[in-house]
Design an enzyme around this catalytic site. Structure first.
Site, PDB file in Angstrom:
ATOM      1  N   HIS A 170       6.335  18.786 -15.062  1.00  0.00           N
ATOM      2  CA  HIS A 170       7.217  17.676 -15.442  1.00  0.00           C
ATOM      3  C   HIS A 170       8.460  17.603 -14.557  1.00  0.00           C
ATOM      4  O   HIS A 170       8.883  16.514 -14.162  1.00  0.00           O
ATOM      5  CB  HIS A 170       7.612  17.819 -16.918  1.00  0.00           C
ATOM      6  CG  HIS A 170       8.375  16.652 -17.461  1.00  0.00           C
ATOM      7  ND1 HIS A 170       7.873  15.374 -17.479  1.00  0.00           N
ATOM      8  CD2 HIS A 170       9.610  16.575 -18.011  1.00  0.00           C
ATOM      9  CE1 HIS A 170       8.761  14.556 -18.017  1.00  0.00           C
ATOM     10  NE2 HIS A 170       9.835  15.262 -18.345  1.00  0.00           N
TER      11      HIS A 170
ATOM     12  N   ASP B 274       8.055   6.746 -20.842  1.00  0.00           N
ATOM     13  CA  ASP B 274       8.443   6.707 -22.241  1.00  0.00           C
ATOM     14  C   ASP B 274       9.925   6.357 -22.340  1.00  0.00           C
ATOM     15  O   ASP B 274      10.622   6.251 -21.325  1.00  0.00           O
ATOM     16  CB  ASP B 274       8.099   8.021 -22.950  1.00  0.00           C
ATOM     17  CG  ASP B 274       8.778   9.251 -22.354  1.00  0.00           C
ATOM     18  OD1 ASP B 274       9.936   9.147 -21.893  1.00  0.00           O
ATOM     19  OD2 ASP B 274       8.155  10.327 -22.364  1.00  0.00           O
TER      20      ASP B 274
ATOM     21  N   HIS C 222       0.835  -1.197   0.000  1.00  0.00           N
ATOM     22  CA  HIS C 222       0.000   0.000   0.000  1.00  0.00           C
ATOM     23  C   HIS C 222       0.873   1.250   0.000  1.00  0.00           C
ATOM     24  O   HIS C 222       1.803   1.362   0.791  1.00  0.00           O
ATOM     25  CB  HIS C 222      -0.919  -0.032   1.216  1.00  0.00           C
ATOM     26  CG  HIS C 222      -1.950   1.032   1.217  1.00  0.00           C
ATOM     27  ND1 HIS C 222      -2.372   1.637   2.371  1.00  0.00           N
ATOM     28  CD2 HIS C 222      -2.658   1.623   0.220  1.00  0.00           C
ATOM     29  CE1 HIS C 222      -3.287   2.539   2.080  1.00  0.00           C
ATOM     30  NE2 HIS C 222      -3.472   2.546   0.779  1.00  0.00           N
TER      31      HIS C 222
ATOM     32  N   ALA D 204       4.922  10.956 -21.981  1.00  0.00           N
ATOM     33  CA  ALA D 204       4.173   9.710 -21.785  1.00  0.00           C
ATOM     34  C   ALA D 204       4.737   8.992 -20.558  1.00  0.00           C
ATOM     35  O   ALA D 204       5.421   7.973 -20.665  1.00  0.00           O
ATOM     36  CB  ALA D 204       4.239   8.837 -23.031  1.00  0.00           C
ATOM     37  N   ASN D 205       4.472   9.568 -19.398  1.00  0.00           N
ATOM     38  CA  ASN D 205       4.964   9.057 -18.124  1.00  0.00           C
ATOM     39  C   ASN D 205       3.856   9.163 -17.086  1.00  0.00           C
ATOM     40  O   ASN D 205       3.125  10.145 -17.069  1.00  0.00           O
ATOM     41  CB  ASN D 205       6.165   9.886 -17.637  1.00  0.00           C
ATOM     42  CG  ASN D 205       7.231  10.029 -18.687  1.00  0.00           C
ATOM     43  OD1 ASN D 205       7.871   9.047 -19.071  1.00  0.00           O
ATOM     44  ND2 ASN D 205       7.431  11.240 -19.184  1.00  0.00           N
TER      45      ASN D 205
END
Length: 131
Positions: free
Chosen positions: A98, A28, A20, A121-122
């Site tokens: 980012h 990417d 948890h 694309a992360n």
């Protein structure tokens, strides 16, 4: 041999060992991965496997409580953002700059590197519980 699900032994082990609130990142091909973080490299060539394919396989096996993406993703990679949002129905999807997302990487259990060659694309997934 496993009958179905994720066949990559390193990724399968990671998923089975999550607790948890553990964090993992699906990335990417270009995300800088700190040397201290485990890298599970699925990239074969540019575009293979795609980000969303890897995410779909992981989500089939992981309880996700929360997801974090770069705030640049919706404007710079709408296809991945929209696909991710559709797969995460009912899961909180947080957006951070980012640079902040990259600063979170030392806290992840592992980065799963895909062959995705499109920007931003992360995603970071925080593991939930199944009960």
């Amino acid at each position: 041999m496993k009958r179905r699900g994720i066949l990559n032994c390193d990724l399968s082990y990671l998923i089975a060992s999550l607790g948890h609130t553990d964090l993992i990142c699906v990335a990417d091909a270009g995300l800088p991965i700190p040397g201290s973080v485990t890298r599970i490299d699925l990239a074969l060539e540019c575009g293979v496997p795609p980000f969303l394919t890897a995410v779909r396989a992981i989500l089939a096996e992981v309880v996700v409580a929360r997801a974090v993406v770069a705030s640049e993703m919706p404007g710079r990679n709408a296809a991945c953002f929209d696909g991710l949002r559709a797969m995460l129905a009912g899961v909180a999807l947080e957006q951070v700059p980012h640079e902040q997302l990259k600063a979170m990487l030392p806290r992840v259990r592992a980065v799963i590197r895909t062959g995705e060659c499109t920007p931003f694309a992360n995603v970071l997934f925080e593991s939930g519980v199944a009960f």
